[in-house]
Design a protein around this motif. Structure first.
Motif, short mmCIF file in Angstrom:
data_model
loop_
_atom_site.label_atom_id
_atom_site.label_comp_id
_atom_site.label_asym_id
_atom_site.label_seq_id
_atom_site.Cartn_x
_atom_site.Cartn_y
_atom_site.Cartn_z
N LEU A 190 0.85 -1.19 0.00
CA LEU A 190 0.00 0.00 0.00
C LEU A 190 0.89 1.24 0.00
CD1 LEU A 190 -2.63 -1.14 2.66
CD2 LEU A 190 -2.58 -1.60 0.19
N GLU A 191 0.53 2.21 -0.82
CA GLU A 191 1.38 3.39 -0.98
C GLU A 191 0.84 4.63 -0.29
OE1 GLU A 191 1.87 3.89 -5.16
OE2 GLU A 191 3.11 2.08 -5.40
N ARG A 192 -0.48 4.76 -0.18
CA ARG A 192 -1.09 5.95 0.40
C ARG A 192 -2.14 5.55 1.42
NH1 ARG A 192 -4.18 9.45 -1.94
NH2 ARG A 192 -5.03 7.93 -3.40
N VAL A 193 -2.09 6.17 2.59
CA VAL A 193 -3.09 5.89 3.63
C VAL A 193 -3.63 7.20 4.18
CG1 VAL A 193 -2.11 3.66 4.30
CG2 VAL A 193 -1.35 5.76 5.46
N ALA A 194 -4.81 7.13 4.74
CA ALA A 194 -5.40 8.24 5.48
C ALA A 194 -5.41 7.86 6.96
CB ALA A 194 -6.81 8.53 5.00
N LEU A 195 -5.33 8.86 7.81
CA LEU A 195 -5.38 8.64 9.25
C LEU A 195 -6.64 9.29 9.80
CD1 LEU A 195 -4.19 7.85 12.03
CD2 LEU A 195 -2.91 10.02 11.98
N LEU A 196 -7.45 8.49 10.49
CA LEU A 196 -8.65 8.97 11.17
C LEU A 196 -8.38 8.82 12.66
CD1 LEU A 196 -11.50 10.06 10.73
CD2 LEU A 196 -12.33 7.71 10.60
N ALA A 197 -8.08 9.92 13.33
CA ALA A 197 -7.59 9.89 14.70
C ALA A 197 -8.60 10.49 15.66
CB ALA A 197 -6.27 10.65 14.82
N ALA A 198 -8.65 9.92 16.85
CA ALA A 198 -9.57 10.39 17.88
C ALA A 198 -9.26 11.81 18.29
CB ALA A 198 -9.49 9.46 19.10
N VAL A 242 -11.71 9.42 3.41
CA VAL A 242 -11.58 8.57 2.21
C VAL A 242 -11.78 9.34 0.91
CG1 VAL A 242 -12.31 6.54 3.51
CG2 VAL A 242 -14.02 7.86 2.27
N ALA A 243 -11.92 10.66 1.00
CA ALA A 243 -12.18 11.47 -0.20
C ALA A 243 -11.05 11.36 -1.22
CB ALA A 243 -12.39 12.93 0.20
N GLY A 244 -9.82 11.14 -0.75
CA GLY A 244 -8.69 11.03 -1.66
C GLY A 244 -8.46 9.62 -2.16
N ASP A 245 -9.39 8.71 -1.89
CA ASP A 245 -9.31 7.32 -2.33
C ASP A 245 -7.98 6.67 -1.92
OD1 ASP A 245 -10.21 4.99 -3.45
OD2 ASP A 245 -9.47 5.47 -5.46
N PRO A 246 -7.70 6.61 -0.60
CA PRO A 246 -6.43 6.03 -0.14
C PRO A 246 -6.43 4.52 -0.31
CG PRO A 246 -7.85 6.47 1.73
CD PRO A 246 -8.56 7.03 0.51
N ASP A 247 -5.24 3.93 -0.20
CA ASP A 247 -5.11 2.47 -0.26
C ASP A 247 -5.54 1.81 1.05
OD1 ASP A 247 -4.02 2.66 -2.84
OD2 ASP A 247 -2.01 2.99 -2.01
N GLY A 248 -5.47 2.55 2.15
CA GLY A 248 -5.86 2.02 3.45
C GLY A 248 -6.16 3.16 4.40
N ALA A 261 -16.11 4.45 14.15
CA ALA A 261 -15.40 4.96 12.98
C ALA A 261 -15.40 3.94 11.84
CB ALA A 261 -13.96 5.31 13.36
N ALA A 262 -15.23 2.66 12.17
CA ALA A 262 -15.23 1.63 11.13
C ALA A 262 -16.58 1.56 10.43
CB ALA A 262 -14.90 0.27 11.76
N ARG A 263 -17.66 1.63 11.18
CA ARG A 263 -19.00 1.60 10.57
C ARG A 263 -19.20 2.81 9.66
NH1 ARG A 263 -20.90 0.93 15.77
NH2 ARG A 263 -22.20 2.80 15.56
N ALA A 264 -18.73 3.98 10.12
CA ALA A 264 -18.90 5.19 9.32
C ALA A 264 -18.11 5.10 8.01
CB ALA A 264 -18.46 6.41 10.12
N LEU A 265 -16.92 4.51 8.07
CA LEU A 265 -16.12 4.36 6.85
C LEU A 265 -16.82 3.44 5.86
CD1 LEU A 265 -12.60 4.05 8.50
CD2 LEU A 265 -13.31 5.86 6.91
N ARG A 266 -17.39 2.35 6.34
CA ARG A 266 -18.09 1.43 5.43
C ARG A 266 -19.34 2.08 4.85
NH1 ARG A 266 -13.56 -1.11 4.59
NH2 ARG A 266 -13.00 -2.70 6.14
N ARG A 267 -20.02 2.87 5.65
CA ARG A 267 -21.20 3.57 5.14
C ARG A 267 -20.83 4.62 4.11
NH1 ARG A 267 -23.83 4.27 11.15
NH2 ARG A 267 -24.76 2.18 11.31
N ALA A 268 -19.58 5.09 4.17
CA ALA A 268 -19.08 6.04 3.16
C ALA A 268 -18.63 5.31 1.91
CB ALA A 268 -17.93 6.85 3.75
N ARG A 269 -18.98 4.01 1.82
CA ARG A 269 -18.70 3.17 0.65
C ARG A 269 -17.21 2.93 0.44
NH1 ARG A 269 -23.39 2.44 -2.02
NH2 ARG A 269 -25.06 3.97 -1.73
N TRP A 270 -16.47 2.91 1.54
CA TRP A 270 -15.04 2.59 1.43
C TRP A 270 -14.85 1.14 1.82
CZ3 TRP A 270 -10.76 1.31 4.45
CH2 TRP A 270 -9.52 1.48 3.80
N ARG A 271 -14.18 0.36 0.97
CA ARG A 271 -14.05 -1.08 1.19
C ARG A 271 -12.61 -1.54 1.33
NH1 ARG A 271 -18.29 -0.06 2.35
NH2 ARG A 271 -20.29 -0.74 1.48
N GLY A 272 -11.69 -0.61 1.47
CA GLY A 272 -10.28 -0.97 1.60
C GLY A 272 -9.92 -1.46 2.99
#
Length: 408
Positions: A190-198, A242-248, A261-272
């Motif tokens: 994986l080359e690009r990731v996003a961080l969703l931090a508390a 996930v707007a930038g379509d990261p790899d993870g 947070a995990a549920r919200a990411l899946r509801r945002a149609r992100w499947r990575g």
């Protein structure tokens, strides 16, 4: 069996610390000599000599997902300690813990810590699973010079060390967790990731550590988004991440926010792929409405997370096996986060044995020289290091069919 008294490779670093523990001990507090075994206020314990420990836990509120686990493990370990009691100098002391529900409220946690020290005359404090409640207790414990062993994540709990001389932390350092996550991400191509931090102090530690770890591993950190405080719009934060379509996506948040947070990411149609830090692990994270969202996720966590750690034959491994079996028998399931409270209790008891005293200053001095294998992992405290979880105690796990399986 006695009734528990409850009111409500890094081998080099460990080897050096072990080899120098004796000299550190002498420099920290001098030769251990038996002391007068009186209570801190000079009076004898009414029911015989005791080692009295104040406990502040999130039994209700947003931190309950982790706090309740700690109280359960604490009860089991307390019962074991009181079978033979703790040899302190020339006396055997019963261990008594005074448990307080801080309701996940930092101000209440600080008030309870003050009362436990000044009114109840406890010899040491342990507890809190939220960084904010831990920091509230830190201020009280340091000011009143009472050892405090924290179960919460967040490197700032024990730093700067000059201002945290009575404070200890059992959870792994953010930098160690982030490095393992970054190496894992890189190894998966994986080359690009996003961080969703508390939001808050735990998230702050994660933001700093993940950014540095990604740079070192050659992974691009596409963006960093902070989760809102409890009750905020998690969906918006997830969409932004996930707007930038990261790899993870790395989710750096304690339970229950990690599952949300995990549920919200899946509801945002992100499947990575999803990657969690150690504080995300709790039964709640992998059950109920979270189950589908977190399936396949990775976590870096101490090696107590799975049953595979029960195969060892060391003293600590046997104690861990007994704890897990009893925990499952009494509560129907086991969480890898639970052993922290057991380790904190044992570390304080060991400090009292080594010090031959329950004097708060001597307990502090002997806490900072312990290099030992606990139920959650290896700890290596030193006068220059009060965050004691060793990095080689960490493993990488993946959630498969609702259970964590070690992958490295």
């Amino acid at each position: 069996m006695a009734t528990p008294a409850i009111d409500s490779s890094v081998l080099t670093r460990r080897g050096v610390l072990t080899a120098t523990a004796g000299s550190l001990l002498l420099s920290a507090c001098g030769q251990a000599q038996p002391q007068d075994e009186a209570e801190p206020d000079g009076s004898a314990s009414p029911g015989g000599p005791e080692l009295l420990i104040g406990v502040s836990l999130e039994l209700t509120g947003r931190g309950a997902a982790l706090g309740v686990l700690q109280e359960r493990a604490l009860r089991i370990t307390l019962e074991d300690l009181n079978v033979d009691r703790v040899q302190v100098g020339n006396q055997r002391r019963s261990v008594r813990v005074l448990v307080r529900d801080n309701r996940s409220d930092p101000r209440l946690a600080a008030q309870q810590a003050t009362d436990l020290i000044r009114k109840e005359r406890v010899h040491a404090l342990l507890g809190t699973t939220l960084t904010e409640t831990a920091m509230a207790v830190v201020g009280v414990a340091q000011r009143l010079q009472t050892p405090f062993v924290s179960l919460a994540p967040g490197d700032g709990i024990v730093l700067p060390l000059a201002q945290r001389t009575f404070i200890y932390k059992l959870t792994p350092d953010a930098v160690d967790v982030a490095r393992r996550l970054a190496r894992l991400i890189s190894s998966r191509g994986l080359e690009r990731v996003a961080l969703l931090a508390a939001d808050g102090l735990h998230g702050d530690s994660g933001v700093r550590a993940v950014a540095a770890a990604c740079r070192a591993a050659g992974v691009e950190l596409d963006r960093t988004v902070r989760l809102p405080r409890t009750g905020g719009d998690v969906a918006r934060a997830a969409r932004e991440a996930v707007a930038g379509d990261p790899d993870g996506v790395v989710v750096w948040a304690a339970a229950p926010d990690s599952g949300t947070a995990a549920r919200a990411l899946r509801r945002a149609r992100w499947r990575g792929p999803l990657f969690f830090d150690a504080a995300a692990v709790a039964e709640e994270t992998v059950e109920g409405s979270n189950a589908a969202a977190v399936e396949g996720a990775y976590v870096v966590h101490p090696t107590c997370l799975t049953d595979s750690t029960l195969m060892g034959t060391t003293t600590a491994a046997l104690a861990r096996r007994e704890l897990v079996f009893r925990y499952i028998h009494e509560y129907g399931g086991f969480s890898g986060f639970a052993p922290y409270a057991s380790d904190a209790l044992q570390l304080i008891a060991n400090a009292a044995r080594l010090a031959s005293s329950v004097d708060r200053g001597r307990l502090r001095a002997y806490l900072q020289t312990q290099v030992t294998e606990g139920m959650a992992g290896w700890y290596a405290f030193a006068p220059i290091r009060h965050g004691g979880m060793e990095r080689d105690s960490l493993g990488v796990y993946q959630l498969t069919q609702g259970s964590w399986a070690r992958v490295s």
